[in-house]
Each structure stands twice: as structure tokens, then as C-alpha cells.
Design an enzyme around this catalytic site. Structure first.
Site, PDB file in Angstrom:
ATOM      1  N   LYS A  81      12.726   2.478 -10.566  1.00 38.62           N
ATOM      2  CA  LYS A  81      11.810   1.678 -11.385  1.00 38.62           C
ATOM      3  C   LYS A  81      10.891   2.546 -12.236  1.00 38.62           C
ATOM      4  CE  LYS A  81      11.279  -2.140  -8.042  1.00 38.62           C
ATOM      5  NZ  LYS A  81      12.039  -3.226  -8.652  1.00 38.62           N
ATOM      6  N   ASP A 102      15.047   0.125 -13.794  1.00 38.63           N
ATOM      7  CA  ASP A 102      14.402  -1.180 -13.743  1.00 38.63           C
ATOM      8  C   ASP A 102      13.008  -1.028 -14.354  1.00 38.63           C
ATOM      9  OD1 ASP A 102      13.439  -3.689 -13.152  1.00 38.63           O
ATOM     10  OD2 ASP A 102      13.581  -3.478 -10.971  1.00 38.63           O
ATOM     11  N   ARG A 165      15.928 -21.684 -11.971  1.00 40.34           N
ATOM     12  CA  ARG A 165      16.131 -23.057 -12.438  1.00 40.34           C
ATOM     13  C   ARG A 165      15.688 -23.210 -13.886  1.00 40.34           C
ATOM     14  NH1 ARG A 165      17.997 -27.023  -9.453  1.00 40.34           N
ATOM     15  NH2 ARG A 165      17.823 -26.998  -7.181  1.00 40.34           N
ATOM     16  N   GLY A 214      11.431 -12.141  -3.446  1.00 43.18           N
ATOM     17  CA  GLY A 214      11.136 -13.071  -2.357  1.00 43.18           C
ATOM     18  C   GLY A 214      12.331 -13.470  -1.518  1.00 43.18           C
TER      19      GLY A 214
END
Lengths: 292, 194
Positions: A81, A102, A165, A214
Site C-alpha cells: 500500500k 494499492d 450494491r 470488513g
């Protein structure tokens, strides 16, 4: 004549991760556990996000010694990262030879307005996104892979679900739009119209889209695949669980067999205790809000 | 005729699209029952350690070895080639199907920043673009292995009877000639078995 670092080579590499799990590791021993379990890559870190959250202060690129230790330990790709907008950290990691960078909100941003121009690099980049506009802005800057931001280090999958979503919903909306609606829509979401057109044509993002932030159990990983993720990043979820090797092996199988409930049951039976989770409402820092 | 693409991990979707563009029915294979339905199998690019581990724990690997020995045509790209190889340099404990008489070295061209694309001349097929991503190299091959294409004095497309392997990724380009070649291998066997 051979050409290195082309868009096809960068984007194509990300395609190879599909259906796989990328695991956060902080030393050679953890990296070997991840490789043995079937991870498709490891993310070399000084601390997993749960510990970054606890430690507070400024989180920077991992030490070179740490990343080297992990690169020497495994045969699978190694990611690392950099802080958002930190061009120099990225140049250093490219020179070191990490396989993927990243540009991550998990570290403290170095630039509060701009991300790195990732087209200028031979090494491919992955970036976080919470919606279609953010994903397409990162791709416009040269990201060869996208992941949801979720809320890293919480063991709480709700934010990753929300972001996946949202992206999928916006892709479906673009597909139903008339061509004349696309310019206004591109303006509305702050994305280049060419990329919005490409999303309409493909019915998906033009690059691989993973879930992250998460994910704490094989069921979480399977859930993200059900929502349309191409694969998952598991940060603190493996090495903050009670039995990391078991958890790692189960995550790998869950991402392959996400649509087979009998298999998922078998996979979930013996995984030990997952990492402790945090309620989003109690957090002082929302890492997902970093990035522009 | 149905061609399976091993879908445990990797870019199996791209192979399925390539087959569909050729008008061939394709099936993503994740289970033993799906494996029984196919007349040919593609093992895609991905991570060979990951695909190998899942194939090993599910018993799919063992079954692939059996049906390959019965003559089922199989094509492996990149990680797929590693899984077909009998041995991997410096990694004696990594699981492979051990079907082809080749010894391969993983990541032989270097890490990702050394990955490249190049135009190649392939015997019988002509000029085509090849994409090499952390690609393996064949460092030794048996006398029954035919070299169909080389790059930089290294074989990169090889065939041993019903087994075909490439160290590059034709599924990442729009060029369908290598898939076409494999489909013909499957069709020929399909005819002869019927």
C-alpha cells in the site's frame, strides 16, 4: 519488439486474481500460511487495518525490509500500500518490484485533492471506491483494478455490502439509460463519459472489481461474491481470527463455492473464532471517506 | 460437444467467452459432476498454487488425471501449463497434475513489471500477439512433446498427444486461433469416440 507495462498487461494481470482471495500479511510466516491456504496474492503490511485503527497517528507505506521479507518468502504476487497521492512512495515500491500497488485509504492520505496518475507507472494499481463515479475516476487515472472500500479493520461487512450494491445498482441503471442521458449522468457522478459509455456497453466495470473492508468469515466472502464481486481482499479477518490457517483455507474455498450452500456449510463448520467486530456508529475514523 | 473451463480460480470467464465466440458450448467446471459432462477441458490462467490446492482438496485434480489418461483433450494456459507439468523447478512440494513431460520454472521472466506482450510467428497459425504475465518457462521437455511455437529460444506452445499448453494468454486477446486449434483437437476426439 516486446512491450512492458501496457494496459493489457496490467489489466490482464488483475483478471488472473478473479475467484481468489488476497490476504493481508505482516511477516514471512503469515505470508507462507496465506500461500499454503491458496491465496492468489498477499498484501504486505506493517500492521493489519484493525491495528492501524487502534494505533492512530499517521499510517505510511510499510518499511522496505518488511516488504522484502515477504517478497522473499512466497512465490505468489505481493502487493503493498501507498498513501493516496504519494507519488514517491509509489515510485519506491515500483523500483522494489512489488507486483501491485494499492493506493489506499487505509493509510493516511498524502494529498487532500489528487490521486496518483497511475498511467505513468509500469506496475499496476488497485484503488478503493464507494460508488460508480469514484470507481471510474480511479480507472481514468489508470487503476487496473477496483475494490470496494468497505470499512477496513472493523470485521463488519455492512459498508462493503453498501458499496458493492451501490456500484452494481449504478451499473444496472447505466445499462437502461438512453445514449443521450449518458453525458448528463457522467457529469452527475463526476466520471468521464467515455468510461460511462464503456460500462453501458460491457454491463460491468471495465476492470476487475473485488470486495474489501470488513470481511471476517467465509460467509461474508460468499456474500460479497453473491453481490457480484470478482474476488475478495481479507485484511484483518484472517490473522486477527483465533485460527488463521483454518480461516484462510475456508475463505479460499468460500470464494470458489459461493453459490453452493452445501459446500459453504461444510466450509463454515470448522473455522475457529472470527476476529472481534466493531459497530460502524462507534468509530472515530471512517477510512472510507478518504479519497476524492 | 461441450468444452469445460476449470473455474476454481483465475480468468475462466475469458476462456468461456472465447469458446462462445467460436460457437462452442462452454461450461464452468467446479464440481466432479460437471467434470463428467465435458468433452474437453481448459485450465485457465490464475495462481497455480491456488487452483492446485482447491483441485487437490476437492478431488477434482485426481479425476482430471484419470480422464486425461483416458485421452480427454486438455489445454492449459500459464497457471494451467504449470498444473499440467510433471515438475516445477525449485518447488518439489507444489501440487500439479503431473500429466505432461515438461519441467517448468514459475515466474521465470520476473515479477509483474517484467510482464510483456509481443508478436510471435507460430507454425501453422501465423503471426499472433502473445501476452505473458508473470509467465512460466519450459526448461526441459521430453521427446514426446512437440514444440508448436517458441519465443527467445524457449518453447511457449507445446503439445503432447491430447494435451496442449501455452505459457501465454490467448484468452486476453481477440485472436481466437489457438482456441480454434484446441476446439479442433476436441472435435476430432469427439468424432472418433462416437
Amino acid at each position: 519488439m516486446i512491450e512492458k507495462g501496457t494496459w493489457l498487461v496490467k489489466k490482464g494481470f488483475a483478471e488472473m486474481f478473479k475467484g481468489g482471495v488476497i490476504m493481508d500479511v505482516t511477516n514471512a510466516e503469515q505470508a507462507k500460511i496465506a500461500e499454503e491456504a491458496g491465496a492468489v496474492a498477499v498484501m504486505a503490511l506493517e500492521r493489519v487495518p484493525a491495528d492501524i485503527r487502534k494505533a492512530g497517528g499517521v499510517a505510511r507505506m510499510a518499511s522496505i525490509a518488511k516488504i522484502k521479507e515477504i517478497m522473499d518468502a512466497v512465490s505468489i504476487p505481493v502487493m503493498a500500500k501507498v498513501r493516496i497521492g504519494h507519488i514517491a512512495e509509489a515510485r519506491i515500491l515500483e523500483a522494489l518490484g512489488v507486483d501491485f500497488i494499492d493506493e489506499s485509504e487505509v493509510l493516511t492520505p498524502a494529498d487532500d485533492r489528487f490521486h496518483i496518475n497511475k498511467h505513468e507507472f509500469k506496475v499496476p494499481f488497485v484503488c478503493g471506491a464507494r460508488d460508480l463515479g469514484e470507481a471510474l475516476r480511479r480507472i481514468a487515472e489508470g487503476a487496473a483494478m477496483i475494490r470496494t472500500k468497505g470499512e477496513a479493520g472493523t470485521g463488519n461487512v455492512v459498508e462493503a455490502v453498501k458499496h458493492m450494491r451501490r456500484v452494481m445498482d449504478e451499473i444496472r441503471r447505466v445499462q437502461t439509460m438512453a445514449d443521450e442521458e449518458l453525458v448528463s449522468y457522467a457529469k452527475e457522478i463526476g466520471a468521464p463519459v467515455e468510461l460511462v459509455r464503456e460500462v453501458k456497453r460491457l454491463g460491468r466495470l471495465p476492470v476487475v472489481n473485488f470486495a474489501a473492508g470488513g470481511i471476517a468469515t467465509p460467509a461474508d466472502a460468499a456474500l460479497m461474491m453473491m453481490l457480484g464481486a470478482d474476488g475478495v481482499f481479507v485484511g484483518s479477518g484472517i490473522f486477527k481470527s483465533k485460527e488463521p490457517a483454518k480461516m484462510a483455507r475456508a475463505m479460499v474455498l468460500a470464494v470458489t463455492y459461493w453459490n453452493d450452500p452445501e459446500m459453504l456449510l461444510k466450509i463454515s463448520e470448522d473455522i475457529g473464532e472470527p476476529m472481534p467486530g466493531l459497530e460502524i456508529g462507534t468509530l472515530e475514523v471512517h477510512m472510507q471517506e478518504r479519497g476524492w | 460437444m461441450l468444452i469445460g473451463v476449470l473455474a476454481l480460480q483465475g480468468d475462466f470467464r475469458e476462456h468461456i467467452w472465447a469458446l462462445q465466440r467460436l460457437g462452442v458450448e462452454a461450461l464452468a467446471v467446479k464440481s466432479l459432476s460437471e467434470l463428467e459432462k465435458v468433452d474437453g477441458l481448459i485450465i485457465p490462467g490464475g495462481e497455480s498454487t491456488s487452483i492446485g490446492r482447491i483441485a487437490q482438496v476437492t478431488g477434482i485434480g485426481e479425476r482430471i488425471v484419470q480422464i486425461a489418461k483416458e485421452g480427454l483433450p486438455i489445454y492449459g494456459t500459464c497457471a494451467g501449463m504449470i498444473l499440467l507439468a510433471k515438475k516445477i523447478v525449485d518447488r518439489p512440494n507444489q501440487y500439479t497434475f503431473g500429466l505432461m513431460d515438461i519441467i517448468v520454472q514459475r515466474n521465470a521472466y520476473g515479477r509483474q513489471i517484467e510482464s510483456f506482450e509481443v508478436y510471435l510467428d507460430v507454425a501453422r497459425l501465423g503471426k499472433l500477439k502473445a501476452v505473458f504475465i508473470r509467465a512460466p518457462k519450459i526448461v526441459e521437455l521430453g521427446k514426446d512433446v512437440e514444440v508448436l511455437a517458441s519465443y527467445d529460444n524457449t518453447p511457449i506452445l507445446v503439445q503432447q498427444d491430447n494435451l496442449l499448453a501455452s505459457s501465454f494468454h490467448p484468452e486476453l486477446t481477440d485472436d481466437l486461433r489457438i482456441h480454434e486449434y484446441f476446439v479442433k483437437m476436441v472435435a476430432d476426439r469427439h468424432e472418433s469416440v462416437r
